[in-house]
Design a protein around this motif. Structure first.
Motif, PDB file in Angstrom:
ATOM      1  N   THR A 215       0.831  -1.207   0.000  1.00  0.00           N
ATOM      2  CA  THR A 215       0.000   0.000   0.000  1.00  0.00           C
ATOM      3  C   THR A 215       0.860   1.249   0.000  1.00  0.00           C
ATOM      4  OG1 THR A 215      -1.727  -1.184   1.219  1.00  0.00           O
ATOM      5  CG2 THR A 215      -1.846   1.210   1.213  1.00  0.00           C
ATOM      6  N   LEU A 216       1.968   1.211   0.743  1.00  0.00           N
ATOM      7  CA  LEU A 216       2.850   2.373   0.836  1.00  0.00           C
ATOM      8  C   LEU A 216       3.781   2.505  -0.362  1.00  0.00           C
ATOM      9  CD1 LEU A 216       3.598   2.178   4.649  1.00  0.00           C
ATOM     10  CD2 LEU A 216       2.441   4.050   3.460  1.00  0.00           C
ATOM     11  N   VAL A 217       3.706   1.563  -1.300  1.00  0.00           N
ATOM     12  CA  VAL A 217       4.401   1.754  -2.572  1.00  0.00           C
ATOM     13  C   VAL A 217       3.723   2.869  -3.362  1.00  0.00           C
ATOM     14  CG1 VAL A 217       4.872   0.715  -4.825  1.00  0.00           C
ATOM     15  CG2 VAL A 217       5.322  -0.587  -2.740  1.00  0.00           C
ATOM     16  N   ALA A 218       2.389   2.900  -3.321  1.00  0.00           N
ATOM     17  CA  ALA A 218       1.623   3.820  -4.164  1.00  0.00           C
ATOM     18  C   ALA A 218       1.247   5.118  -3.467  1.00  0.00           C
ATOM     19  CB  ALA A 218       0.356   3.116  -4.655  1.00  0.00           C
ATOM     20  N   LEU A 219       0.891   5.072  -2.176  1.00  0.00           N
ATOM     21  CA  LEU A 219       0.375   6.266  -1.508  1.00  0.00           C
ATOM     22  C   LEU A 219       1.343   7.455  -1.545  1.00  0.00           C
ATOM     23  CD1 LEU A 219      -1.574   4.878   1.591  1.00  0.00           C
ATOM     24  CD2 LEU A 219      -2.450   5.625  -0.624  1.00  0.00           C
ATOM     25  N   ILE A 346      16.864   0.319  -1.268  1.00  0.00           N
ATOM     26  CA  ILE A 346      16.446  -0.572  -2.352  1.00  0.00           C
ATOM     27  C   ILE A 346      16.176  -1.980  -1.835  1.00  0.00           C
ATOM     28  CG2 ILE A 346      17.185  -1.666  -4.498  1.00  0.00           C
ATOM     29  CD1 ILE A 346      16.388   1.155  -4.953  1.00  0.00           C
ATOM     30  N   LEU A 347      16.897  -2.408  -0.780  1.00  0.00           N
ATOM     31  CA  LEU A 347      16.662  -3.744  -0.219  1.00  0.00           C
ATOM     32  C   LEU A 347      15.220  -3.905   0.253  1.00  0.00           C
ATOM     33  CD1 LEU A 347      19.913  -4.580   1.805  1.00  0.00           C
ATOM     34  CD2 LEU A 347      19.052  -5.691  -0.252  1.00  0.00           C
ATOM     35  N   ALA A 348      14.636  -2.835   0.776  1.00  0.00           N
ATOM     36  CA  ALA A 348      13.220  -2.898   1.175  1.00  0.00           C
ATOM     37  C   ALA A 348      12.352  -3.165  -0.044  1.00  0.00           C
ATOM     38  CB  ALA A 348      12.813  -1.588   1.850  1.00  0.00           C
ATOM     39  N   GLY A 349      12.686  -2.530  -1.172  1.00  0.00           N
ATOM     40  CA  GLY A 349      11.955  -2.778  -2.410  1.00  0.00           C
ATOM     41  C   GLY A 349      12.160  -4.184  -2.928  1.00  0.00           C
ATOM     42  N   VAL A 350      13.375  -4.720  -2.770  1.00  0.00           N
ATOM     43  CA  VAL A 350      13.676  -6.081  -3.222  1.00  0.00           C
ATOM     44  C   VAL A 350      12.826  -7.097  -2.466  1.00  0.00           C
ATOM     45  CG1 VAL A 350      15.452  -7.883  -3.187  1.00  0.00           C
ATOM     46  CG2 VAL A 350      16.015  -5.606  -4.039  1.00  0.00           C
ATOM     47  N   ILE A 351      12.763  -6.951  -1.148  1.00  0.00           N
ATOM     48  CA  ILE A 351      11.976  -7.889  -0.335  1.00  0.00           C
ATOM     49  C   ILE A 351      10.496  -7.825  -0.712  1.00  0.00           C
ATOM     50  CG2 ILE A 351      11.227  -8.417   2.016  1.00  0.00           C
ATOM     51  CD1 ILE A 351      13.979  -7.415   2.969  1.00  0.00           C
ATOM     52  N   LEU A 518      16.253   5.507   4.684  1.00  0.00           N
ATOM     53  CA  LEU A 518      15.357   4.502   5.265  1.00  0.00           C
ATOM     54  C   LEU A 518      14.131   5.150   5.898  1.00  0.00           C
ATOM     55  CD1 LEU A 518      17.842   1.960   6.905  1.00  0.00           C
ATOM     56  CD2 LEU A 518      16.655   1.790   4.721  1.00  0.00           C
ATOM     57  N   LEU A 519      14.323   6.250   6.614  1.00  0.00           N
ATOM     58  CA  LEU A 519      13.203   6.884   7.300  1.00  0.00           C
ATOM     59  C   LEU A 519      12.303   7.670   6.360  1.00  0.00           C
ATOM     60  CD1 LEU A 519      14.746   8.125  10.686  1.00  0.00           C
ATOM     61  CD2 LEU A 519      13.426   6.062  10.221  1.00  0.00           C
ATOM     62  N   THR A 520      12.781   7.993   5.160  1.00  0.00           N
ATOM     63  CA  THR A 520      11.926   8.675   4.188  1.00  0.00           C
ATOM     64  C   THR A 520      11.316   7.703   3.180  1.00  0.00           C
ATOM     65  OG1 THR A 520      13.895   9.194   2.858  1.00  0.00           O
ATOM     66  CG2 THR A 520      13.105  10.899   4.362  1.00  0.00           C
ATOM     67  N   THR A 521      11.578   6.413   3.354  1.00  0.00           N
ATOM     68  CA  THR A 521      10.977   5.382   2.500  1.00  0.00           C
ATOM     69  C   THR A 521       9.796   4.770   3.238  1.00  0.00           C
ATOM     70  OG1 THR A 521      13.138   4.898   1.510  1.00  0.00           O
ATOM     71  CG2 THR A 521      11.398   3.263   1.200  1.00  0.00           C
ATOM     72  N   GLY A 522       8.588   5.187   2.870  1.00  0.00           N
ATOM     73  CA  GLY A 522       7.392   4.772   3.598  1.00  0.00           C
ATOM     74  C   GLY A 522       7.182   3.275   3.631  1.00  0.00           C
ATOM     75  N   MET A 523       7.464   2.586   2.510  1.00  0.00           N
ATOM     76  CA  MET A 523       7.244   1.145   2.467  1.00  0.00           C
ATOM     77  C   MET A 523       8.187   0.407   3.417  1.00  0.00           C
ATOM     78  SD  MET A 523       8.914   0.271  -1.236  1.00  0.00           S
ATOM     79  CE  MET A 523       8.995  -1.469  -0.881  1.00  0.00           C
ATOM     80  N   PHE A 524       9.383   0.957   3.639  1.00  0.00           N
ATOM     81  CA  PHE A 524      10.306   0.330   4.594  1.00  0.00           C
ATOM     82  C   PHE A 524       9.804   0.525   6.020  1.00  0.00           C
ATOM     83  CE2 PHE A 524      13.787   0.964   7.616  1.00  0.00           C
ATOM     84  CZ  PHE A 524      14.391  -0.282   7.562  1.00  0.00           C
ATOM     85  N   VAL A 525       9.397   1.748   6.353  1.00  0.00           N
ATOM     86  CA  VAL A 525       8.926   2.039   7.710  1.00  0.00           C
ATOM     87  C   VAL A 525       7.680   1.215   8.028  1.00  0.00           C
ATOM     88  CG1 VAL A 525       8.032   3.823   9.241  1.00  0.00           C
ATOM     89  CG2 VAL A 525       9.909   4.357   7.677  1.00  0.00           C
ATOM     90  N   GLY A 526       6.680   1.263   7.134  1.00  0.00           N
ATOM     91  CA  GLY A 526       5.443   0.530   7.375  1.00  0.00           C
ATOM     92  C   GLY A 526       5.637  -0.972   7.373  1.00  0.00           C
ATOM     93  N   GLY A 527       6.419  -1.479   6.427  1.00  0.00           N
ATOM     94  CA  GLY A 527       6.663  -2.916   6.349  1.00  0.00           C
ATOM     95  C   GLY A 527       7.425  -3.441   7.548  1.00  0.00           C
ATOM     96  N   LEU A 528       8.437  -2.681   8.016  1.00  0.00           N
ATOM     97  CA  LEU A 528       9.221  -3.107   9.177  1.00  0.00           C
ATOM     98  C   LEU A 528       8.361  -3.132  10.437  1.00  0.00           C
ATOM     99  CD1 LEU A 528      11.990  -3.863  10.363  1.00  0.00           C
ATOM    100  CD2 LEU A 528      12.404  -1.414  10.726  1.00  0.00           C
ATOM    101  N   LEU A 529       7.556  -2.093  10.631  1.00  0.00           N
ATOM    102  CA  LEU A 529       6.681  -2.073  11.807  1.00  0.00           C
ATOM    103  C   LEU A 529       5.664  -3.202  11.747  1.00  0.00           C
ATOM    104  CD1 LEU A 529       6.027   1.768  12.181  1.00  0.00           C
ATOM    105  CD2 LEU A 529       7.355   0.303  13.712  1.00  0.00           C
ATOM    106  N   GLY A 530       5.096  -3.453  10.565  1.00  0.00           N
ATOM    107  CA  GLY A 530       4.149  -4.555  10.430  1.00  0.00           C
ATOM    108  C   GLY A 530       4.798  -5.898  10.725  1.00  0.00           C
ATOM    109  N   PHE A 531       6.023  -6.086  10.260  1.00  0.00           N
ATOM    110  CA  PHE A 531       6.761  -7.340  10.480  1.00  0.00           C
ATOM    111  C   PHE A 531       7.028  -7.551  11.971  1.00  0.00           C
ATOM    112  CE2 PHE A 531      10.886  -9.426  11.067  1.00  0.00           C
ATOM    113  CZ  PHE A 531      10.646 -10.648  10.464  1.00  0.00           C
ATOM    114  N   ILE A 532       7.547  -6.516  12.634  1.00  0.00           N
ATOM    115  CA  ILE A 532       7.892  -6.645  14.058  1.00  0.00           C
ATOM    116  C   ILE A 532       6.646  -6.883  14.901  1.00  0.00           C
ATOM    117  CG2 ILE A 532       8.811  -5.406  16.052  1.00  0.00           C
ATOM    118  CD1 ILE A 532      10.731  -3.974  14.150  1.00  0.00           C
ATOM    119  N   LEU A 533       5.611  -6.089  14.678  1.00  0.00           N
ATOM    120  CA  LEU A 533       4.406  -6.212  15.497  1.00  0.00           C
ATOM    121  C   LEU A 533       3.694  -7.541  15.250  1.00  0.00           C
ATOM    122  CD1 LEU A 533       2.997  -2.577  15.154  1.00  0.00           C
ATOM    123  CD2 LEU A 533       4.166  -3.574  17.124  1.00  0.00           C
ATOM    124  N   ASP A 534       3.627  -7.979  14.000  1.00  0.00           N
ATOM    125  CA  ASP A 534       2.913  -9.219  13.689  1.00  0.00           C
ATOM    126  C   ASP A 534       3.609 -10.434  14.274  1.00  0.00           C
ATOM    127  OD1 ASP A 534       0.895 -10.768  12.487  1.00  0.00           O
ATOM    128  OD2 ASP A 534       2.151 -11.177  10.748  1.00  0.00           O
TER     129      ASP A 534
END
Length: 627
Positions: A215-219, A346-351, A518-534
């Motif tokens: 979702t944070l790829v597009a928003l 870019i690694l966040a995009g790769v994953i 890293l902190l200005t890449t929304g998909m990394f921030v959101g994806g990392l938080l989702g991964f840790i919390l889940d």
């Protein structure tokens, strides 16, 4: 996933569509007898319950391969063209249409190479490879660093001399930095794929990680889409209107078009043109309307006037400047450079790209009449996608490559799942990349028309990310919290970091760049938080959606012979040639069943009478050298 998929899940499986050519309710493309053919001969129904004209291992007539291959290329055009057009501003190229056309030609050419590699040696399913949107967000974040921001004079068309050495140096240093970053990050994907680690990673990554990431790829791209559409909202909304009309309201309307069959000679067959080419038709009609308004001087000619960029002549005479033939080659923009900051982003995009592709593999197998891909095929597919990203970085497309889900959906529409069709489409992309006029023509599309397409495209990509929540229990406060917090933080933290970069400085330049990207890449921030919390907040497998996620990627018990026929290497590699004992122990290589295991499998399937014949065919199967 990349590009756009305008159909629902139901549409993707084509459970509510009679087919590409609906002659008397039939979706067969050859003879009436094809309905009676078994899975080995092309009459399979696949896993979607709809009859297929050709399954993955079939070879349709050459003319059908060419036509459907061209269709797949046209279906992917929206996503292929969007990537370089979005990057052009960050690369200081918004006024250099000729270079933009070269980037478009390059991404066509590299996508053709990557598609051939994937179909022949990767996952071996009929799936198109193209530029990925998941690399866009970290790339734009990297290029927004103070050291890579475009000089002010490049933002003024009157001051830009596209042939001057100074201007060429400005944009080439930036794209070389993007190239090097993609090349290094792609090595991680190659390792994860060919080592078999993708299976291990999938144990910890579920819908609550993937949903905010995609979702944070597009928003974050809403500003780019709004700026482009805002150059003339009338033309932008006209483009949106056409795309929505064709993809949603007219998708089930068949248009009778002339066709030819040996038994019926020339006749008319109903074809779902609007469902197949909604983006292409929408762009073409809006483009034509812009041309009419330009010729009749309805659109203003003054460069400073609102709506000028909707004119078809506003972006220069790039079509006449572009060469007829131009062969893209590795290092065409110079030697790539590398920075640590870009690699982590870019690694966040790769994953994210890897996770999307795994889902595309299962969907593609279901729609083309193939058994679910075994682990070795998935590992090989991800590894080959990594090689594709490496090639994209070497050629300088400005992005990596990934599987295109809109082309997976096209398989359900056409009912032709043959990989020979995709090979034909890959050859079409290669030829289009060599013909320079093709890229130049697409680079001259009026900006408001592109903006209208982006509004639809990015909205669909965001919705695809949210759709992953269907596997989870969204009545659970746990899941609502994880997704909501991850998504909102993925928007808030990058916005704050981009405005307060000085507060993040540590005194070490390289570390500062890594933190800022890293902190200005929304998909990394959101994806990392989702991964840790889940993975830390207690929750059942069913509540987290992992059970439904796993079940959706499982198929029935398939014979090893059919799996071997679809997913083994072509040309006899690993069987007749390169047949060494250790070869089958590699994670990305197919495993062979012993004769005893093959007999047990056939008996379990109720095929006792064919055991002897099957064992007699073992040598022939192992010596298969076909594609």
């Amino acid at each position: 996933m990349e590009g756009m998929t305008l159909s629902s899940d139901k549409d993707l499986n084509r459970l509510d569509n009679s087919g590409f050519v609906g002659e008397h309710g039939s979706s067969c493309h050859s003879s009436p007898a094809c309905a009676a053919r078994g899975p080995e001969e092309g009459g399979d129904t696949g896993h979607s319950g709809t009859k297929l004209g050709y399954i993955v291992t079939d070879v349709p007539p050459w003319y059908l391969c060419i036509l459907l291959g061209l269709q797949h290329f046209l279906t992917a055009i929206g996503g292929l063209v969007a990537v370089p057009l979005i990057l052009s501003k960050a690369l200081c190229l918004q006024f250099d249409l000729l270079t933009q056309s070269h980037l478009i030609s390059t991404i066509f050419f590299v996508s053709g190479i990557c598609t051939l590699l994937q179909v022949l040696f990767g996952v071996r399913l009929p799936i198109i490879q193209g530029g990925t949107f998941t690399f866009l967000t970290p790339t734009l974040a990297m290029l927004s660093l103070p050291s890579w921001k475009c000089p002010d004079w490049t933002q003024n068309a009157t001051l830009v001399n596209t042939s001057s050495p100074e201007f060429i140096q400005v944009w080439q240093t930036r794209i070389r930095e993007v190239q090097g970053t993609i090349i290094v990050a792609s090595c991680f994907q190659i390792f994860v794929g060919f080592s078999g680690l993708i299976g291990f990673l999938m144990r910890f990554i579920g819908p609550l990680t993937i949903a905010p990431t995609i979702t944070l790829v597009a928003l974050p791209l809403f500003e780019s889409a709004g700026d482009m559409a805002g150059q003339h909202w009338g033309m932008a909304f006209m483009t949106i209107f056409f795309i929505v009309l064709f993809s949603q309201y007219l998708k089930d309307v068949a248009v009778p078009l002339p066709s030819y069959q040996r038994d019926k000679k020339r006749h008319f067959s109903p074809i779902y043109v609007f469902q197949i080419f909604p983006v292409l038709l929408g762009l073409s009609l809006s483009w034509l309307l812009c041309y009419v308004l330009t010729v009749t001087s309805v659109l203003p000619a003054a460069p400073s006037a609102y709506g000028h960029l909707a004119r078809t002549d506003a972006r220069g005479d790039v079509l006449s400047q572009a060469p007829w033939f131009r062969l893209p080659y590795p290092g065409q923009w110079g030697t790539p450079t590398v920075s640590l900051a870009g690699i982590f982003g870019i690694l966040a995009g790769v994953i994210s790209s890897m996770l999307e592709s795994v889902g595309d593999y299962y969907a593609c197998a279901r729609l083309c009449g193939a058994p679910p891909p075994p682990q070795h095929a998935i590992s090989r597919g991800i590894g080959v996608e990594g090689i594709g990203c490496l090639l994209a970085g070497a050629w300088g497309t400005g992005s990596g490559t990934t599987s295109y889900s809109e082309n997976v959906g096209a398989l359900g529409i056409t009912k032709v799942g043959s990989r020979m069709v995709i090979i034909s489409g890959a050859c079409t992309m290669l030829l289009s990349g060599i013909f320079g006029k093709v890229g130049a023509m697409l680079a001259s599309i009026p900006i408001p028309v592109i903006g209208g397409m982006f509004l639809v495209m990015f909205g669909v990509i965001a919705a695809v990310g949210i759709a992953n929540l269907q596997y989870t229990d969204m009545n659970s406060s746990r899941n609502i919290f994880i997704f909501g917090f991850s998504l909102f933080a993925g928007l808030t933290i990058p916005n704050w970091a981009s405005k307060n970069s000085t507060l993040l400085e540590t005194g070490i330049i390289q570390l500062d760049q890594v933190i800022l990207v890293l902190l200005t890449t929304g998909m990394f921030v959101g994806g990392l938080l989702g991964f840790i919390l889940d993975n830390t907040i207690p929750g059942t497998q069913e509540e987290r959606g992992l059970l439904a996620w796993k079940q959706s990627h499982e198929g029935g018990t398939e014979s090893s012979q059919l799996v071997s026929k679809v997913y083994d290497f072509p040309f006899g590699i690993g069987t007749k040639y390169c047949n060494v004992s250790w070869f089958h122990y590699l994670p990305a290589c197919p495993k062979r069943l012993s004769c005893d295991n093959r007999m047990d499998e056939l008996k379990a399937a109720g095929q006792k009478n064919s055991v002897k014949a099957s064992l007699e065919r073992n040598f022939e199967i192992c010596a298969d050298t076909r594609i």
